[in-house]
Design an enzyme around this catalytic site. Structure first.
Site, PDB file in Angstrom:
ATOM      1  N   HIS A  98       0.876  -1.173   0.000  1.00 19.08           N
ATOM      2  CA  HIS A  98       0.000   0.000   0.000  1.00 19.08           C
ATOM      3  C   HIS A  98       0.914   1.224   0.000  1.00 19.08           C
ATOM      4  O   HIS A  98       2.027   1.165   0.534  1.00 19.08           O
ATOM      5  CB  HIS A  98      -0.843   0.111   1.261  1.00 19.08           C
ATOM      6  CG  HIS A  98      -1.732  -1.053   1.572  1.00 19.08           C
ATOM      7  ND1 HIS A  98      -1.294  -2.168   2.219  1.00 19.08           N
ATOM      8  CD2 HIS A  98      -3.064  -1.235   1.376  1.00 19.08           C
ATOM      9  CE1 HIS A  98      -2.303  -3.006   2.397  1.00 19.08           C
ATOM     10  NE2 HIS A  98      -3.393  -2.469   1.890  1.00 19.08           N
ATOM     11  N   ASP A 101       2.589   1.914   3.242  1.00 17.24           N
ATOM     12  CA  ASP A 101       3.534   0.921   3.778  1.00 17.24           C
ATOM     13  C   ASP A 101       4.970   1.300   3.492  1.00 17.24           C
ATOM     14  O   ASP A 101       5.871   0.941   4.254  1.00 17.24           O
ATOM     15  CB  ASP A 101       3.310  -0.467   3.140  1.00 17.24           C
ATOM     16  CG  ASP A 101       1.924  -1.013   3.357  1.00 17.24           C
ATOM     17  OD1 ASP A 101       1.301  -0.658   4.365  1.00 17.24           O
ATOM     18  OD2 ASP A 101       1.469  -1.800   2.503  1.00 17.24           O
ATOM     19  N   ASP A 336      -0.519 -12.520   2.341  1.00 20.73           N
ATOM     20  CA  ASP A 336      -1.172 -11.496   3.159  1.00 20.73           C
ATOM     21  C   ASP A 336      -1.343 -12.116   4.547  1.00 20.73           C
ATOM     22  O   ASP A 336      -2.448 -12.460   4.977  1.00 20.73           O
ATOM     23  CB  ASP A 336      -2.515 -11.098   2.541  1.00 20.73           C
ATOM     24  CG  ASP A 336      -3.069  -9.836   3.183  1.00 20.73           C
ATOM     25  OD1 ASP A 336      -2.473  -9.376   4.173  1.00 20.73           O
ATOM     26  OD2 ASP A 336      -4.089  -9.316   2.693  1.00 20.73           O
TER      27      ASP A 336
HETATM   28  C1  XUL Z   1      -7.410  -6.660   4.510  1.00 24.73           C
HETATM   29  C2  XUL Z   1      -6.582  -7.074   3.358  1.00 24.73           C
HETATM   30  C3  XUL Z   1      -5.738  -6.027   2.760  1.00 24.73           C
HETATM   31  C4  XUL Z   1      -5.666  -6.085   1.273  1.00 24.73           C
HETATM   32  C5  XUL Z   1      -4.962  -4.925   0.633  1.00 24.73           C
HETATM   33  O1  XUL Z   1      -8.203  -7.646   5.039  1.00 24.73           O
HETATM   34  O2  XUL Z   1      -6.592  -8.217   2.974  1.00 24.73           O
HETATM   35  O3  XUL Z   1      -4.477  -6.131   3.308  1.00 24.73           O
HETATM   36  O4  XUL Z   1      -5.040  -7.262   0.859  1.00 24.73           O
HETATM   37  O5  XUL Z   1      -5.505  -3.718   0.980  1.00 24.73           O
HETATM   38 CO    CO Z   2      -5.623  -9.200   1.445  1.00 21.94          CO
END
Ligand code: XUL
Ligand code: CO
Length: 436
Positions: A98, A101, A336
């Site tokens: 992001h 980040d 993630d």
């Molecule tokens: C939140 C999530 C985020 C997205 C990117 O639940 O998964 O980190 O992947 O904004």
């Molecule tokens: Co995500």
């Protein structure tokens, strides 16, 4: 156990290895179904969890220090150094971020945009030095208080404009860094109560923001994929991008199916009451499978715990869907996922990635074995055999009418439906997973 600084590049040592800092299944160059493992899996590091998340939860503060004892731009340069070194140790060739980040937030939006522009010079340098690539970029449009009522769906036109500015800056960064994708995850694009919500207006505005982003990026040379990342709730009570089927409906309604695909997150699928495989399948049959946020939740906790994926049933069925979808094009497997609050050392980050990468490597091996075994595919084909000849063939070709079918059905004395054989198929899956 060794400390982070004592650990070099993680090597493949095979399933018998007891060295915690080795891969037991991920053998980057091993060819599976005509392609090296690393091309099937396209692992990516999530910047937010790996480089920034410090163990905070709803009840307590940080348990890790990722500030490197520095402030401002110097801190973020050091974070980037750490990120690229970590990815090199792991052999992870992609990353995702992001805007907030990778660069410090300024006092104003204008300052934040400038900080991001400056940090992308640094990231570009690191990419060139290491060959590591950007899988996708995104803008955080949920953290700052101005986004409390949403971004593209905010009741405030000024916040809608701020959202456009953030998306533009994050797209500029993604294009500059050669990113293959751009993600929209709308954490606050939803509502907490319908009593205060104009749903029609909010959805139209969200579609307008996505359309403008598409047109801007395409006009500036972006050839990659746009992704929506479905999630049903959290932080909002109801999120408009609830699940893949809901997103497909939204994309069709607003004419965005050609440019947008799905970034499917395992933990979001379970929050929506679906399996991970279900979401992947819905994307596949709608032609919008794109990328994956690889993680897993804890079904007993029931919120988005973003754990590293280690459940091999899930990774196998995931990779089965990925193989059936023809593999990744611009997408990949972005972890993630964050280390648990108590796994608070830097070496835990390596151990977590190793566990996740091995679970997906094993999943890939087993998914291919499942396909080669052939019993499941053969069973499904046989189950629908009535559509291959005679009346069934005509139904598939759309050559029937309601009256014609009715006339036929009224002559049938007994209707027979073949057994679904679920238990047998689950046993087949087990034997493929666990045979020597
Ligand atoms: C939140 C999530 C985020 C997205 C990117 O639940 O998964 O980190 O992947 O904004
Ligand atoms: Co995500």
């Amino acid at each position: 156990m060794k400390h982070y600084n004592e650990i070099g590049k993680i090597a493949y040592e095979g399933p018998g290895s007891t060295d915690p800092f080795s891969f037991r299944y991920y053998d980057a160059g091993r060819v599976i179904a005509g392609k090296p493992m690393k091309e099937h899996l396209k692992f990516a590091m999530s910047y937010w969890h790996t480089i920034n998340a410090a163990g905070t939860d709803m009840f307590g503060g940080d348990t890790m220090d990722k500030t490197f004892g520095l402030d401002g731009m110097a801190r973020y340069e050091k974070k980037a150094d750490f990120a690229f070194e970590l990815m090199q140790k792991l052999g992870v060739e992609y990353y995702c971020f992001h805007d907030v980040d990778v660069a410090p937030e300024g006092k104003t939006l204008a300052e934040s945009v400038e900080n991001l522009r400056r940090m992308t010079d640094y990231l570009l340098k690191k990419q060139k030095e290491t060959g590591i690539k950007l899988l996708w970029g995104t803008a955080n449009m949920f953290g700052d208080k101005k986004f409390m009522a949403g971004a593209g769906t905010s009741c405030s036109a000024d916040v809608f404009a701020a959202s456009a500015a953030k998306v533009k800056a994050a797209l500029d960064a993604t294009i500059k860094l050669g990113g293959a994708g751009y993600v929209f995850w709308g954490g606050r694009e939803g509502y907490d109560t319908l009593l205060n919500t104009d749903m029609g207006l909010e959805l139209d505005n969200l579609a307008l923001l996505l359309t403008m982003a598409r047109d801007y990026a395409r006009a500036h040379g972006f050839k990659g994929d746009f992704y929506i990342e479905p999630k049903p709730k959290e932080p909002t009570k109801h999120q408009y991008d609830f699940d893949v089927a809901t997103c497909a409906n939204f994309l069709r309604k607003y004419g965005l199916m050609d440019d947008f695909r799905m970034n499917i997150e395992a933990n979001h699928a379970t929050l929506a009451g679906h399996t991970f495989q279900h979401e992947l399948r819905v994307a596949r049959v709608n032609g919008i499978f794109g990328s994956i946020d690889a993680n897993q939740g804890d079904l007993l906790l029931g919120w988005d715990t973003d754990q590293f994926p280690t459940n091999v049933y899930d990774t196998t069925l995931c990779m089965y869907e990925v193989l059936k979808a023809g593999g990744f094009t611009n997408g990949g497997l972005n972890f993630d996922a964050k280390t648990r609050r108590q796994s608070n050392t830097l070496e835990d980050i390596l151990l977590a990635y190793i566990a996740g990468m091995d679970a997906f490597a094993l999943g890939l091996i087993k998914a291919q074995a499942l396909i080669e075994d052939g019993r499941i595919d053969a069973f499904v084909k046989e189950r629908y055999a009535s559509y291959e000849t005679g009346l069934g063939k005509e139904i598939r070709a759309g050559k029937v009418t309601l009256e014609g079918l009715s006339d036929y059905a009224l002559t049938v004395k007994e209707f027979s439906v073949p057994s679904g054989r679920q238990e047998y198929l689950e046993e087949v899956l087990n034997t493929v997973l666990f045979r020597g």
